[in-house]
Design an enzyme around this catalytic site. Sequence first.
Site, PDB file in Angstrom:
ATOM      1  N   ASN A  43     -10.505  57.227  49.231  1.00 15.27           N
ATOM      2  CA  ASN A  43     -10.200  56.263  50.291  1.00 15.27           C
ATOM      3  C   ASN A  43     -10.187  56.960  51.648  1.00 15.27           C
ATOM      4  OD1 ASN A  43      -7.802  57.494  49.263  1.00 15.27           O
ATOM      5  ND2 ASN A  43      -6.538  55.934  50.216  1.00 15.27           N
ATOM      6  N   GLU A  45      -9.092  56.138  55.471  1.00 15.98           N
ATOM      7  CA  GLU A  45      -8.369  55.197  56.327  1.00 15.98           C
ATOM      8  C   GLU A  45      -8.761  55.381  57.788  1.00 15.98           C
ATOM      9  OE1 GLU A  45      -4.219  55.647  55.276  1.00 15.98           O
ATOM     10  OE2 GLU A  45      -4.565  54.629  53.353  1.00 15.98           O
ATOM     11  N   CYS A  54     -11.915  51.759  50.576  1.00 18.27           N
ATOM     12  CA  CYS A  54     -11.294  52.191  49.315  1.00 18.27           C
ATOM     13  C   CYS A  54     -12.154  53.230  48.604  1.00 18.27           C
ATOM     14  CB  CYS A  54     -11.136  51.005  48.376  1.00 18.27           C
ATOM     15  SG  CYS A  54      -9.963  49.775  48.914  1.00 18.27           S
ATOM     16  N   GLU A  56     -13.187  53.217  45.544  1.00 16.24           N
ATOM     17  CA  GLU A  56     -14.236  52.608  44.722  1.00 16.24           C
ATOM     18  C   GLU A  56     -15.482  52.325  45.543  1.00 16.24           C
ATOM     19  OE1 GLU A  56     -11.063  51.839  44.989  1.00 16.24           O
ATOM     20  OE2 GLU A  56     -10.297  50.753  43.261  1.00 16.24           O
ATOM     21  N   CYS A  88      -8.940  46.632  44.352  1.00 16.43           N
ATOM     22  CA  CYS A  88      -8.672  45.444  45.181  1.00 16.43           C
ATOM     23  C   CYS A  88      -9.795  44.421  45.026  1.00 16.43           C
ATOM     24  CB  CYS A  88      -8.499  45.853  46.645  1.00 16.43           C
ATOM     25  SG  CYS A  88     -10.052  46.154  47.511  1.00 16.43           S
ATOM     26  N   CYS A  91     -13.273  45.408  46.365  1.00 16.91           N
ATOM     27  CA  CYS A  91     -14.000  46.361  45.512  1.00 16.91           C
ATOM     28  C   CYS A  91     -14.535  45.673  44.257  1.00 16.91           C
ATOM     29  CB  CYS A  91     -13.109  47.538  45.147  1.00 16.91           C
ATOM     30  SG  CYS A  91     -12.804  48.619  46.569  1.00 16.91           S
TER      31      CYS A  91
HETATM   32  N1  THU Z   1      -6.901  51.887  47.782  1.00 12.80           N
HETATM   33  C1  THU Z   1      -8.028  52.333  47.162  1.00 12.80           C
HETATM   34  O1  THU Z   1      -8.720  53.209  47.655  1.00 12.80           O
HETATM   35  N2  THU Z   1      -8.367  51.768  45.971  1.00 12.80           N
HETATM   36  C2  THU Z   1      -7.591  50.874  45.293  1.00 12.80           C
HETATM   37  O2  THU Z   1      -7.958  50.450  44.202  1.00 12.80           O
HETATM   38  C3  THU Z   1      -6.327  50.406  45.885  1.00 12.80           C
HETATM   39  C4  THU Z   1      -6.079  50.810  47.285  1.00 12.80           C
HETATM   40  C5  THU Z   1      -6.494  52.538  49.035  1.00 12.80           C
HETATM   41  C6  THU Z   1      -6.671  51.744  50.293  1.00 12.80           C
HETATM   42  C7  THU Z   1      -5.642  52.383  51.213  1.00 12.80           C
HETATM   43  O3  THU Z   1      -6.214  53.527  51.812  1.00 12.80           O
HETATM   44  C8  THU Z   1      -4.549  52.848  50.272  1.00 12.80           C
HETATM   45  O4  THU Z   1      -5.107  52.859  48.970  1.00 12.80           O
HETATM   46  C9  THU Z   1      -3.295  51.981  50.294  1.00 12.80           C
HETATM   47  O5  THU Z   1      -3.597  50.667  50.027  1.00 12.80           O
END
Ligand code: THU
Length: 136
Positions: A43, A45, A54, A56, A88, A91
């Site tokens: 991920n 940000e 994310c 995925e 999520c 994804c």
């Molecule tokens: N996140 C993911 O990368 N994948 C998931 O399946 C759930 C959430 C990340 C997004 C964000 O950077 C952090 O987790 C908190 O939500």
Amino acid sequence: MADMSELLELARRASEASYSPYSHFRVGAALLCKDGTVITGTNVENRSYGLTNCAERSAIFSAISAGINEFQAIAVYTPDSAAAVAPCGACRQVLSEFVKADFPVTFAGREQRVDSTLGELYPFDSLQDLKNGSIG
Ligand code: THU
């Protein structure tokens, strides 16, 4: 058959590269391609929170960018939760562009692992239904 434990370990390693200074929630994904290669993602940000990508989708977009668009399975791991955290909605939708309902999706936290499929996580997918002729 994909070795999901091995794939989860690659996802765990990918989570170490996470750029998550806002949530402090690291996630890694490992995407097993049909040709046997594994493409990982994490991920990423942004201070404009909505721009976050994310793990995925990072893996899927890397694979497509590398010219690979056939996949066997995906594993997702976070070291920052005891419970497994499921992909999520965004994804799930992006995955559904490239794989069918029986596609294995395993997700895990430190103490829990869930073995699922895209069809379980994302039922009534109009794109796949159109492809197999069940609607339209
Ligand atoms: N996140 C993911 O990368 N994948 C998931 O399946 C759930 C959430 C990340 C997004 C964000 O950077 C952090 O987790 C908190 O939500």
